[in-house]
Scaffold this active site. Structure first.
Site, short mmCIF file in Angstrom:
data_model
loop_
_atom_site.label_atom_id
_atom_site.label_comp_id
_atom_site.label_asym_id
_atom_site.label_seq_id
_atom_site.Cartn_x
_atom_site.Cartn_y
_atom_site.Cartn_z
N HIS A 146 0.85 -1.18 0.00
CA HIS A 146 0.00 0.00 0.00
C HIS A 146 0.88 1.23 0.00
CE1 HIS A 146 -3.15 2.82 1.19
NE2 HIS A 146 -3.98 1.90 0.73
N ASP A 183 -7.96 -5.48 0.36
CA ASP A 183 -8.48 -6.31 -0.74
C ASP A 183 -8.07 -7.77 -0.65
OD1 ASP A 183 -9.83 -4.29 -2.01
OD2 ASP A 183 -8.02 -3.55 -2.97
N1 CMC Z 1 4.02 -7.61 -4.78
C1 CMC Z 1 5.36 -7.59 -4.98
N2 CMC Z 1 6.13 -6.48 -4.86
C2 CMC Z 1 5.51 -5.36 -4.54
C3 CMC Z 1 4.13 -5.28 -4.31
C4 CMC Z 1 3.38 -6.47 -4.44
N3 CMC Z 1 2.06 -6.46 -4.24
N4 CMC Z 1 3.77 -4.00 -4.01
C5 CMC Z 1 4.91 -3.29 -4.05
N5 CMC Z 1 5.96 -4.10 -4.36
C6 CMC Z 1 7.37 -3.69 -4.46
C7 CMC Z 1 7.63 -2.92 -5.76
O1 CMC Z 1 8.06 -3.79 -6.79
C8 CMC Z 1 8.70 -1.94 -5.34
O2 CMC Z 1 9.92 -2.63 -5.33
P1 CMC Z 1 11.30 -1.84 -5.69
O3 CMC Z 1 11.43 -0.78 -4.65
O4 CMC Z 1 12.34 -2.90 -5.61
O5 CMC Z 1 11.09 -1.28 -7.07
C9 CMC Z 1 8.35 -1.61 -3.88
O6 CMC Z 1 7.61 -2.75 -3.40
C10 CMC Z 1 7.51 -0.35 -3.72
O7 CMC Z 1 6.38 -0.47 -4.59
P2 CMC Z 1 5.75 0.77 -5.39
O8 CMC Z 1 4.96 0.25 -6.53
O9 CMC Z 1 6.82 1.79 -5.65
O10 CMC Z 1 4.77 1.35 -4.26
P3 CMC Z 1 3.52 2.27 -4.51
O11 CMC Z 1 3.26 2.96 -3.22
O12 CMC Z 1 3.69 3.09 -5.73
O13 CMC Z 1 2.35 1.20 -4.82
C11 CMC Z 1 0.53 -0.30 -4.61
C12 CMC Z 1 1.39 0.79 -3.93
C13 CMC Z 1 -0.70 -0.59 -3.75
C14 CMC Z 1 0.05 0.21 -5.98
C15 CMC Z 1 1.38 -1.57 -4.79
O14 CMC Z 1 1.81 -2.06 -3.53
C16 CMC Z 1 0.66 -2.67 -5.57
O15 CMC Z 1 0.68 -2.67 -6.80
N6 CMC Z 1 -0.01 -3.64 -4.83
C17 CMC Z 1 -0.82 -4.65 -5.49
C18 CMC Z 1 -2.17 -4.03 -5.87
C19 CMC Z 1 -3.07 -3.85 -4.67
O16 CMC Z 1 -3.23 -4.73 -3.83
N7 CMC Z 1 -3.71 -2.67 -4.62
C20 CMC Z 1 -4.73 -2.36 -3.59
C21 CMC Z 1 -4.34 -1.23 -2.70
S1 CMC Z 1 -5.42 -1.12 -1.26
C22 CMC Z 1 -6.97 -0.72 -1.91
C23 CMC Z 1 -7.00 0.62 -2.54
O17 CMC Z 1 -6.59 1.61 -1.93
O18 CMC Z 1 -7.50 0.69 -3.66
#
Ligand code: CMC
Length: 428
Positions: A306, A363
């Site tokens: 998140h 989720d």
């Molecule tokens: N599985 C594997 N690696 C992950 C995941 C995951 N679910 N989420 C983040 N990472 C890694 C990502 O690859 C990155 O690694 P590095 O620093 O080596 O490049 C690091 O963790 C930080 O990730 P980010 O994408 O820069 O973080 P963000 O804050 O931009 O993204 C997120 C947050 C929710 C989009 C992301 O964690 C994600 O895609 N999660 C899966 C989708 C999900 O469950 N979304 C629902 C969010 S809660 C409900 C809502 O608010 O809608």
């Protein structure tokens, strides 16, 4: 405003910027005069360090895993309150008295029917249309039906539009489902609660009586509470940005629905359940963990991680318990729940997830419950949209009432070509 100032030196010139205090949480640096003072913008893709507004609705401490609505912890609201009461709280700032709650519930109930002409809209969609596509279209179309509540400068019209949106969303969502399965639309019933009415409109058929199961109503109501608001997330920011131009509330909420649809946001509940089904059995979990950790594989563990929570999402705690209760009470023995629990344990003990502070989010377990209740996966994000409507509407109202409100207009760092002369096509 704090007495402290942030000092910025640019090209030898030093300026002070005020530091602002919230009631709790990080302070913010007021950079509104930055461009006028320096001719420079700040650069912050994804708004990771930028507060776009002040808000009194929802507070999140992502490091501690805290979520408060108007100061009340989400766990207490989910266990002790109801979705109608939380809606009142978000809209009005305080918990209602018994009389206020009664009046509010009655008002919402009286707005649940939709204009009959709107039902013909559905027939314009293919039967296999994704229900979120239908939601974007039908909710946007509300502005063509309720002209008497689109003047955003009239607080009374804003109030009526807010009530209409909260009240009609279950009817619109249930109709999207009915349309996809080829069953007749079911009209709302005013003697039922908000949530029971929604379940009846979704699952009943005219051929037989439908008993609303109180266990399911309770679980569904909790899911609605857990999704009601979440401060300045992508869809809420979309609603605010759309609303900042003076667009009508129905158009703004349609914009929010479109944004919510994406798999990184509200679409994650559908993606998480599809992922759990694809994994299928506990022995295949390591393969998927390895894929999630592989930089060359775009796969992510859906329902994990998140932007704000760097700790267990407090909504996931309630969701996990609710999933257990619902499966037990409905007598559903779904192996997907075992896969989810095991996957959670393995991920929580894996150095990759520990180091990146990736925990289950809201989720991760919601799909297990919704699937047990009988919703197809395509409906999951629709349910999120239904519940989040109250948050969107409350945030939109807060924005319109804010004297500091301006049209949202981010800046950019331009990296395209500099000025050049047009070349006629025969000379290129
Ligand atoms: N599985 C594997 N690696 C992950 C995941 C995951 N679910 N989420 C983040 N990472 C890694 C990502 O690859 C990155 O690694 P590095 O620093 O080596 O490049 C690091 O963790 C930080 O990730 P980010 O994408 O820069 O973080 P963000 O804050 O931009 O993204 C997120 C947050 C929710 C989009 C992301 O964690 C994600 O895609 N999660 C899966 C989708 C999900 O469950 N979304 C629902 C969010 S809660 C409900 C809502 O608010 O809608």
């Amino acid at each position: 405003m704090s007495d402290n100032k942030a000092t910025l030196t640019v090209g030898g010139d030093t300026q002070d910027y005020a530091i602002m205090d919230g009631t709790v949480g990080p302070q913010v640096i007021d950079v509104r005069k930055l461009y006028a003072n320096t001719g420079m913008f700040t650069y912050d893709p994804g708004f990771t360090s930028t507060a776009s507004c002040d808000s009194g609705l929802t507070y999140i401490d992502g490091d501690e895993g805290v979520l408060l609505h108007r100061g009340y912890p989400i766990g207490q609201l989910a266990e002790q309150s109801s979705f109608m009461e939380v809606s009142y709280l978000l809209l009005n700032g305080e918990l209602p008295s018994a009389k206020e709650l009664d009046e509010f519930t009655r008002t919402i109930t009286r707005h649940t029917m939709i204009h009959e002409q709107l039902t013909t809209f559905y027939r314009g969609f293919r039967r296999d249309a994704h229900p979120m596509a239908i939601m974007c279209g039908v909710v946007g179309a509300l502005s063509a039906f309720y002209h008497d509540s689109t003047d955003i400068n009239d607080p009374e019209q804003r109030r009526i539009a807010s009530h209409r949106l909260i009240a009609k969303m279950p009817t619109i969502a249930a109709m999207a489902y009915k349309y996809s399965v080829g069953q007749p639309f079911v009209y709302p019933r005013n003697d039922l609660s908000y949530t029971a009415n929604f379940l009846r409109m979704t699952f009943s058929v005219p051929a037989e009586e439908y008993e609303v199961d109180p266990v399911v109503v309770d679980a569904m109501d909790k899911i609605f509470i857990l999704h009601a608001d979440h401060e300045q997330n992508a869809s809420t920011s979309t609603v605010r940005l759309a609303g900042s131009s003076g667009a009508n509330p129905f158009a703004c909420i349609a914009a929010g629905i479109a944004c919510l649809w994406g798999p990184a946001h509200g679409g994650a509940n559908e993606a998480a359940l599809n992922m759990l089904r694809e994994i299928g059995t506990v022995d295949r979990i390591p393969e998927y963990i390895a894929r999630a950790k592989n930089k060359d594989d775009p796969f992510r563990l859906m329902g994990f991680g998140h932007r704000v929570y760097k700790n267990y999402d407090p909504r996931a705690t309630v969701m996990q318990k609710t999933a257990k209760d619902v499966l037990e009470k409905l007598g559903v023995d779904d192996p997907i729940f075992d896969v989810a629990k095991e996957l959670e344990q393995i991920a929580l003990n894996d150095p990759y997830f520990i180091e990146k502070k990736l925990y289950p989010n809201v989720d991760f377990y919601s799909g297990v419950i919704l699937s047990a209740i009988g919703f197809p996966t395509e409906m999951f994000t629709v349910l999120f949209a239904l519940a989040r409507t109250v948050g969107w509407v409350a945030q939109w109202n807060e924005m319109i009432s804010d004297p500091a409100q301006k049209i949202g207009r981010p800046r950019q760092l331009y990296t395209g070509p500099t000025q050049r002369d047009y070349v006629p096509v025969d000379k290129r």
